[in-house]
Scaffold this motif. Structure first.
Motif, PDB file in Angstrom:
ATOM      1  N   UNK A 178     -22.798  -4.528  29.194  1.00  9.17           N
ATOM      2  CA  UNK A 178     -23.289  -4.009  27.913  1.00  9.17           C
ATOM      3  C   UNK A 178     -22.159  -3.661  26.954  1.00  9.17           C
ATOM      4  N   UNK A 179     -22.495  -3.750  25.658  1.00  7.90           N
ATOM      5  CA  UNK A 179     -21.500  -3.493  24.609  1.00  7.90           C
ATOM      6  C   UNK A 179     -21.038  -2.039  24.616  1.00  7.90           C
ATOM      7  N   UNK A 180     -21.964  -1.133  24.907  1.00  6.59           N
ATOM      8  CA  UNK A 180     -21.602   0.290  24.876  1.00  6.59           C
ATOM      9  C   UNK A 180     -20.585   0.612  25.972  1.00  6.59           C
ATOM     10  N   UNK A 181     -20.813   0.057  27.137  1.00  6.83           N
ATOM     11  CA  UNK A 181     -19.862   0.259  28.243  1.00  6.83           C
ATOM     12  C   UNK A 181     -18.474  -0.265  27.825  1.00  6.83           C
ATOM     13  N   UNK A 182     -18.470  -1.440  27.203  1.00 10.15           N
ATOM     14  CA  UNK A 182     -17.201  -2.053  26.831  1.00 10.15           C
ATOM     15  C   UNK A 182     -16.478  -1.214  25.783  1.00 10.15           C
ATOM     16  N   UNK A 183     -17.256  -0.705  24.831  1.00 13.22           N
ATOM     17  CA  UNK A 183     -16.639   0.124  23.782  1.00 13.22           C
ATOM     18  C   UNK A 183     -16.050   1.417  24.338  1.00 13.22           C
ATOM     19  N   UNK A 184     -16.502   1.789  25.530  1.00 21.72           N
ATOM     20  CA  UNK A 184     -15.977   3.003  26.173  1.00 21.72           C
ATOM     21  C   UNK A 184     -14.570   2.808  26.725  1.00 21.72           C
ATOM     22  N   UNK A 185     -14.105   1.582  26.754  1.00 20.39           N
ATOM     23  CA  UNK A 185     -12.743   1.298  27.244  1.00 20.39           C
ATOM     24  C   UNK A 185     -11.865   1.024  26.026  1.00 20.39           C
ATOM     25  N   UNK A 186     -10.681   1.583  26.027  1.00 18.50           N
ATOM     26  CA  UNK A 186      -9.757   1.339  24.907  1.00 18.50           C
ATOM     27  C   UNK A 186      -9.946   2.350  23.797  1.00 18.50           C
ATOM     28  N   UNK A 187      -9.633   1.931  22.590  1.00 16.60           N
ATOM     29  CA  UNK A 187      -9.672   2.855  21.456  1.00 16.60           C
ATOM     30  C   UNK A 187     -10.603   2.302  20.381  1.00 16.60           C
TER      31      UNK A 187
END
Ligand code: SF4
Length: 511
Positions: A317-326
């Motif tokens: 999911x996109x939300x999970x991915x956005x949780x990594x990095x800045x």
């Protein structure tokens, strides 16, 4: 089979810890996977004897892997190996976040079943059977995935532009022409987990609406080529590549095209020309490839690592991915950490991780205990960043602010013994020999820059030469046709900015 034991010897990809290679993994049913390091042929007998007794040869043990990775799953837990340090206790691994490289070094890259066993092709099958292309594009857009080839353009937006471009026939192309000195991230990704790239490419083809996919790969990567060929053939046998994939009505074939060793063919328009069989030279833009690419058709071009990110984004999911990095720099980035650093290897960290974490903690500082002076990021067109700026977060914007760039992900470490003028000369020499010669600023300007650097290194330079280096570099940057010329002066400009005293020392030595 020996003494009632069945022992399988399987080739896996690279786990990334180059300093400790050759590496052997041992998996004994009911026990944690154990990683042995720095093994040689002479250790084979001791390894087999230890395994036959249900153990491992102590002196070769690096660590055990109780939890395979923290992203998707766990593997066997066992007892009797308590004294062995865990994978996550080794600083080289513990400071990394492995998303793209999560299976590299653990699965057999030549066996599609092993990729499927760790969740491979689920994202593609689910996309073609239950999502519209627009939905797929939307998820990639929401993830904020930026192109990993260096420019950092939003990947989902590029897919949308190509999908909406006029024209019935389109192409999707993977740029696997990794040519930066010291950079081998894409090579490792393709050699260690080729199906991940194939899956990302298939998802991209479905999203933009094409049945023609192509991987442009440099000929100097024969193992990656061989493994990709095998992977495509296996995917075809499983009905994942070809006509009417899994009865969904979606068709896609994947072709491989090999480059002929020209660095400039990594530039998008030169790459397109090379695929068409022409001389690999850049052309002015617009038109962009997304409007008029290969044989005049709309073409989406993404880097290997960009495609590798896509399956996990769709699965998690996109939300999970956005949780990594800045913010604005989501996800991880794979770097090849090379040069005068203790732990040479393949490193994957969230974007926004500082250079200090990469060089001092994961890399364990300068090789042989020497102090680190600077790093070069972004390949030959990147810049040299001094140690005093190692609190710089590694993301697209901060590296640009420091006068360097992300590039595709090479990090070359320089220590106290490195002469920074010589480093600038090395990279200008590289760019000069790789310039295609089409435009004057790059062709003649770089040659002249190299002449001056040679003069300075020979102790014959003057203060006027330093001024000329600066003004020439500015002109080359501002007037060259393509990215090669526009960025080639970066090593000169950053070394003049951060290490001017080294230039001045060489000048005063000569007077
Ligand atoms: Fe060729 Fe250099 Fe001009 Fe690019 S900038 S088109 S590589 S001469």
């Amino acid at each position: 089979s020996s003494g009632g034991y069945n022992i399988a010897l399987v080739r896996v990809g690279c786990i990334g810890f180059c300093k400790e290679e050759p590496i052997v993994n041992i998996t004994i049913p009911g026990k944690p996977l154990v990683i042995l390091h720095q093994v040689s042929e002479n250790d084979a007998e001791a390894i087999v004897n230890a395994v036959l007794k249900g153990g491992v040869p102590d002196e070769k043990v690096l660590c055990k892997v109780s939890s395979w990775d923290h992203i998707t799953r766990t593997i066997i837990y066992g007892t009797g190996f308590e004294q062995i340090p865990d994978y996550h206790d080794i600083p080289f691994f513990s400071r990394q976040t492995k998303v793209i490289l999560r299976d590299a070094g653990f699965i057999n890259p030549e066996d599609i079943d092993e990729y499927i066993a760790v969740g491979g092709y689920q994202a593609f099958v689910s996309a073609v059977s239950s999502r519209t292309p627009e939905e797929v594009i939307d998820i990639v857009k929401q993830s904020d995935l930026r192109g990993r080839g260096g420019a950092g353009f939003p990947a989902g937006l590029k897919w949308e532009i190509t999908r909406e471009a006029k024209g019935h026939l389109k192409y999707i192309v993977c740029n696997a022409d990794e040519g930066d000195p010291g950079a081998y991230m894409n090579r490792n990704e393709m050699e260690s987990d080729p199906h991940m790239l194939i899956e990302g490419l298939l998802i991209g083809a479905y999203a933009i609406g094409t049945s023609d996919a192509l991987i442009y790969i440099r000929a100097e990567y024969p193992l990656a080529i061989e493994r990709l060929r095998k992977a495509i053939d296996q995917a075809r046998e499983y009905g994942l590549v070809g006509e009417n994939i899994l009865g969904t009505g979606f068709s896609c074939d994947i072709q491989l095209a090999t480059g002929a060793g020209a660095f400039v063919c990594g530039e998008s328009t030169a790459l397109a020309a090379s695929i068409e069989g022409k001389t690999g030279r850049p052309r002015p833009r617009p038109p962009r490839l997304t409007d008029k690419g290969i044989w005049g058709r709309p073409t989406d071009l993404n880097n290997v690592e960009t495609f590798c990110n896509v399956p996990v984004i769709l699965t998690r999911g996109a939300e999970w991915y956005r949780g990594i990095g800045a913010k604005g720099n989501t996800g991880t980035k794979v770097f090849s950490l090379v040069g005068k650093v203790e732990n040479v290897g393949m490193v994957e960290v969230p974007l926004g991780t500082t250079l200090d974490t990469i060089v001092s903690e994961i890399g364990n500082g300068g090789a042989g205990g020497k102090s680190v002076k600077a790093v070069q990021t972004g390949g030959p067109s990147g810049g040299c960043i001094p140690a005093r700026l190692f609190d710089t977060p590694v993301d697209f914007e901060h590296l640009n602010e420091a006068g360097s760039m992300m590039g595709s992900g090479g990090i070359v470490v320089m220590d106290e013994d490195t002469n920074m003028v010589d480093i600038a000369r090395y990279f200008i020499n590289f760019a000069t020999s790789e310039s295609c010669g089409k435009c004057v600023p790059c062709r003649e300007g770089l040659k002249h820059t190299l002449l001056i650097l040679n003069k300075v290194m020979a102790g014959k330079g003057t203060a006027a030469d330093l001024e000329m280096l600066e003004s020439l570099s500015d002109t080359i940057q501002a007037t060259s046709l393509c990215g090669l010329g526009q960025t080639a002066p970066n090593p000169v400009l950053t070394t003049l900015k951060y290490f001017r005293e080294e230039y001045e020392a060489l000048i005063s030595e000569g007077t």
